[in-house]
Motif scaffolding. Structure first.
Motif, PDB file in Angstrom:
ATOM      1  N   MET A   1     -17.905  12.524  20.525  1.00 13.83           N
ATOM      2  CA  MET A   1     -16.508  12.790  20.145  1.00 13.83           C
ATOM      3  C   MET A   1     -15.595  11.763  20.808  1.00 13.83           C
ATOM      4  O   MET A   1     -15.594  11.606  22.024  1.00 13.83           O
ATOM      5  N   LYS A   2     -14.807  11.066  20.012  1.00 20.02           N
ATOM      6  CA  LYS A   2     -13.864  10.090  20.541  1.00 20.02           C
ATOM      7  C   LYS A   2     -12.680  10.813  21.175  1.00 20.02           C
ATOM      8  O   LYS A   2     -12.178  11.806  20.655  1.00 20.02           O
ATOM      9  N   SER A   3     -12.236  10.278  22.289  1.00 19.77           N
ATOM     10  CA  SER A   3     -11.099  10.882  22.969  1.00 19.77           C
ATOM     11  C   SER A   3      -9.795  10.525  22.253  1.00 19.77           C
ATOM     12  O   SER A   3      -9.645   9.429  21.705  1.00 19.77           O
ATOM     13  N   ILE A   4      -8.849  11.451  22.263  1.00 18.55           N
ATOM     14  CA  ILE A   4      -7.518  11.163  21.717  1.00 18.55           C
ATOM     15  C   ILE A   4      -6.650  10.468  22.759  1.00 18.55           C
ATOM     16  O   ILE A   4      -5.531  10.050  22.456  1.00 18.55           O
ATOM     17  N   TYR A   5      -7.171  10.359  23.984  1.00 19.42           N
ATOM     18  CA  TYR A   5      -6.420   9.728  25.068  1.00 19.42           C
ATOM     19  C   TYR A   5      -6.895   8.292  25.286  1.00 19.42           C
ATOM     20  O   TYR A   5      -8.065   7.975  25.088  1.00 19.42           O
ATOM     21  N   LYS A   6      -5.987   7.457  25.732  1.00 26.31           N
ATOM     22  CA  LYS A   6      -6.317   6.055  25.970  1.00 26.31           C
ATOM     23  C   LYS A   6      -7.014   5.858  27.315  1.00 26.31           C
ATOM     24  O   LYS A   6      -7.663   4.833  27.517  1.00 26.31           O
ATOM     25  N   SER A   7      -6.877   6.821  28.214  1.00 28.03           N
ATOM     26  CA  SER A   7      -7.507   6.721  29.527  1.00 28.03           C
ATOM     27  C   SER A   7      -7.599   8.104  30.139  1.00 28.03           C
ATOM     28  O   SER A   7      -6.859   9.024  29.766  1.00 28.03           O
ATOM     29  N   THR A   8      -8.492   8.261  31.114  1.00 34.58           N
ATOM     30  CA  THR A   8      -8.601   9.538  31.824  1.00 34.58           C
ATOM     31  C   THR A   8      -7.358   9.793  32.670  1.00 34.58           C
ATOM     32  O   THR A   8      -6.934  10.944  32.824  1.00 34.58           O
ATOM     33  N   VAL A   9      -6.773   8.739  33.208  1.00 31.20           N
ATOM     34  CA  VAL A   9      -5.531   8.890  33.978  1.00 31.20           C
ATOM     35  C   VAL A   9      -4.416   9.411  33.079  1.00 31.20           C
ATOM     36  O   VAL A   9      -3.644  10.304  33.464  1.00 31.20           O
ATOM     37  N   GLY A  10      -4.336   8.880  31.852  1.00 33.03           N
ATOM     38  CA  GLY A  10      -3.334   9.342  30.906  1.00 33.03           C
ATOM     39  C   GLY A  10      -3.520  10.806  30.556  1.00 33.03           C
ATOM     40  O   GLY A  10      -2.548  11.577  30.472  1.00 33.03           O
ATOM     41  N   LYS A  11      -4.769  11.213  30.356  1.00 31.32           N
ATOM     42  CA  LYS A  11      -5.053  12.624  30.050  1.00 31.32           C
ATOM     43  C   LYS A  11      -4.609  13.514  31.201  1.00 31.32           C
ATOM     44  O   LYS A  11      -4.000  14.581  30.987  1.00 31.32           O
ATOM     45  N   GLU A  12      -4.881  13.094  32.426  1.00 29.86           N
ATOM     46  CA  GLU A  12      -4.489  13.883  33.593  1.00 29.86           C
ATOM     47  C   GLU A  12      -2.970  14.029  33.666  1.00 29.86           C
ATOM     48  O   GLU A  12      -2.448  15.101  34.011  1.00 29.86           O
ATOM     49  N   LYS A  13      -2.251  12.969  33.333  1.00 32.51           N
ATOM     50  CA  LYS A  13      -0.783  13.047  33.357  1.00 32.51           C
ATOM     51  C   LYS A  13      -0.266  14.002  32.285  1.00 32.51           C
ATOM     52  O   LYS A  13       0.689  14.763  32.525  1.00 32.51           O
ATOM     53  N   ILE A  14      -0.878  13.963  31.096  1.00 33.77           N
ATOM     54  CA  ILE A  14      -0.491  14.894  30.030  1.00 33.77           C
ATOM     55  C   ILE A  14      -0.724  16.332  30.472  1.00 33.77           C
ATOM     56  O   ILE A  14       0.137  17.215  30.275  1.00 33.77           O
ATOM     57  N   LEU A  15      -1.863  16.605  31.069  1.00 31.84           N
ATOM     58  CA  LEU A  15      -2.182  17.971  31.494  1.00 31.84           C
ATOM     59  C   LEU A  15      -1.284  18.412  32.652  1.00 31.84           C
ATOM     60  O   LEU A  15      -0.915  19.591  32.744  1.00 31.84           O
ATOM     61  N   ASP A  16      -0.898  17.476  33.513  1.00 29.50           N
ATOM     62  CA  ASP A  16       0.030  17.808  34.605  1.00 29.50           C
ATOM     63  C   ASP A  16       1.391  18.227  34.057  1.00 29.50           C
ATOM     64  O   ASP A  16       1.978  19.225  34.514  1.00 29.50           O
ATOM     65  N   ILE A  17       1.903  17.485  33.075  1.00 26.75           N
ATOM     66  CA  ILE A  17       3.210  17.846  32.518  1.00 26.75           C
ATOM     67  C   ILE A  17       3.096  19.119  31.686  1.00 26.75           C
ATOM     68  O   ILE A  17       4.031  19.929  31.630  1.00 26.75           O
ATOM     69  N   TYR A  18       1.952  19.342  31.051  1.00 29.36           N
ATOM     70  CA  TYR A  18       1.690  20.606  30.347  1.00 29.36           C
ATOM     71  C   TYR A  18       1.859  21.771  31.334  1.00 29.36           C
ATOM     72  O   TYR A  18       2.594  22.739  31.062  1.00 29.36           O
ATOM     73  N   ASN A  19       1.174  21.678  32.490  1.00 29.38           N
ATOM     74  CA  ASN A  19       1.227  22.756  33.475  1.00 29.38           C
ATOM     75  C   ASN A  19       2.640  22.939  34.026  1.00 29.38           C
ATOM     76  O   ASN A  19       3.077  24.074  34.271  1.00 29.38           O
ATOM     77  N   LYS A  20       3.354  21.841  34.208  1.00 27.27           N
ATOM     78  CA  LYS A  20       4.726  21.928  34.720  1.00 27.27           C
ATOM     79  C   LYS A  20       5.632  22.629  33.714  1.00 27.27           C
ATOM     80  O   LYS A  20       6.440  23.498  34.091  1.00 27.27           O
ATOM     81  N   LEU A  21       5.507  22.287  32.430  1.00 27.34           N
ATOM     82  CA  LEU A  21       6.325  22.922  31.401  1.00 27.34           C
ATOM     83  C   LEU A  21       5.938  24.389  31.218  1.00 27.34           C
ATOM     84  O   LEU A  21       6.802  25.238  30.985  1.00 27.34           O
ATOM     85  N   GLN A  22       4.657  24.699  31.333  1.00 23.73           N
ATOM     86  CA  GLN A  22       4.236  26.099  31.251  1.00 23.73           C
ATOM     87  C   GLN A  22       4.829  26.909  32.403  1.00 23.73           C
ATOM     88  O   GLN A  22       5.249  28.063  32.211  1.00 23.73           O
ATOM     89  N   ALA A  23       4.872  26.324  33.583  1.00 23.36           N
ATOM     90  CA  ALA A  23       5.411  27.018  34.762  1.00 23.36           C
ATOM     91  C   ALA A  23       6.897  27.323  34.606  1.00 23.36           C
ATOM     92  O   ALA A  23       7.424  28.216  35.286  1.00 23.36           O
ATOM     93  N   GLN A  24       7.591  26.592  33.719  1.00 19.41           N
ATOM     94  CA  GLN A  24       9.021  26.826  33.507  1.00 19.41           C
ATOM     95  C   GLN A  24       9.290  27.969  32.538  1.00 19.41           C
ATOM     96  O   GLN A  24      10.439  28.398  32.378  1.00 19.41           O
ATOM     97  N   LEU A  25       8.248  28.487  31.899  1.00 16.32           N
ATOM     98  CA  LEU A  25       8.419  29.623  31.001  1.00 16.32           C
ATOM     99  C   LEU A  25       8.792  30.862  31.807  1.00 16.32           C
ATOM    100  O   LEU A  25       8.314  31.065  32.920  1.00 16.32           O
TER     101      LEU A  25
END
Length: 289
Positions: free
Chosen positions: A1-25
């Motif tokens: 399966m090809k990744s939709i992310y350009k790098s593992t670092v980029g994926k980690e940043k996306i997931l970090d902001i995901y968690n931050k936005l979820q915490a604001q709910l």
């Protein structure tokens, strides 16, 4: 399966902001994972366990908590299931589905079966609205009522406008990646000040995600001939992707039970707080009557 992310670092940043936005709910949402034929699907679940279910889809190329924030007040009276669209930024598997066939509808049926939900009310923004339209054609009995907010899958704006307002500024940002050009690449989608964390999420998507450029196919009256569930439409006047002047008349043609079409005046694709309050009021009345 090809990744939709350009790098593992980029994926980690996306997931970090995901968690931050979820915490604001303001509502507590738990995570669950459901296996489907296309891979594992992550779903945020909140609200009273005994309340009627709502399935809420986010837009394409954005993380789930951005638009879940709009609809979370409904958790007072409903059990909300908000899946991360598979193949889009988030915590579901990265399998890219074909939006031009029934794969997304099959995916929805799979995770509904996994949740034990036979039928539900649905809300979908943008790409998520197109997923609901596709489900209406494929498995109409799974939908009790549907709310479509600036949806894909019905009609689209002019390619020239999208190139001029979105693609050209995005290309300039890619060449000269600074805050000023980032804002210019986003501004056509908003009609209000862009929240700092939302802007950062968009930056991360532009920088680190292989963006999905294909939209769900346009539904036809023939494809929706078995779909008769009440449907509420919100269309934005200045939406560069799905303008109200095209969305509303075509919706009136293809849906047999379009309960109401609300035109959001002076509004762009992403909604401001005033419009969100108006949308919530309309949805609460629509779902309870």
């Amino acid at each position: 399966m090809k990744s939709i992310y350009k790098s593992t670092v980029g994926k980690e940043k996306i997931l970090d902001i995901y968690n931050k936005l979820q915490a604001q709910l303001n509502t507590k949402f738990d995570s669950c994972y459901i296996d489907t034929r296309f891979g594992k699907t992550h779903i945020l679940v909140g609200g009273d366990e005994s309340a009627p279910p709502i399935i809420c889809f986010h837009g394409g190329n954005v993380v789930n908590p951005i638009t879940l924030k709009w609809f979370e007040p409904l958790a007072k009276n409903y059990r909300i299931y908000a899946p991360d669209a598979i193949g889009h930024p988030g915590k579901s598997d990265e399998t890219r589905l074909n939006p031009k066939n029934n794969e997304y509808a099959e995916w929805v049926c799979d995770f509904m079966d996994g949740l034990g939900v036979e039928k539900a009310k649905f809300i979908g923004h943008s790409y998520g609205g197109g997923i609901i339209v596709g489900l209406a054609a494929f498995a109409p009995k799974r939908i009790e009522k549907a709310v479509l907010v600036a949806p894909s899958g019905i009609a689209g704006g002019k390619i020239y406008d999208m190139i001029r307002k979105i693609l050209v500024p995005l290309t300039i940002y890619k060449i000269f990646p600074n805050d000023k050009n980032l804002l210019k690449a986003c501004v056509a989608m908003f009609d209000d000040v862009i929240q700092e964390d939302v802007l950062l999420e968009i930056k991360y998507v532009y920088d680190y995600v292989k963006i999905e450029t294909a939209f769900p196919k346009y539904a036809t009256k023939e494809a929706l001939h078995e779909y008769s569930s009440p449907t509420l439409l919100f269309a934005a006047e200045n939406d560069v992707f799905f303008p109200s002047k095209l969305i509303v008349p075509r919706s009136e043609q293809i849906f047999s039970n379009l309960t109401k079409a609300v035109i959001l005046q002076n509004s762009s694709h992403m909604q401001n707080n005033t419009n969100i309050n108006k949308i919530l009021t309309e949805i609460e009345y629509f779902f309870s009557n």
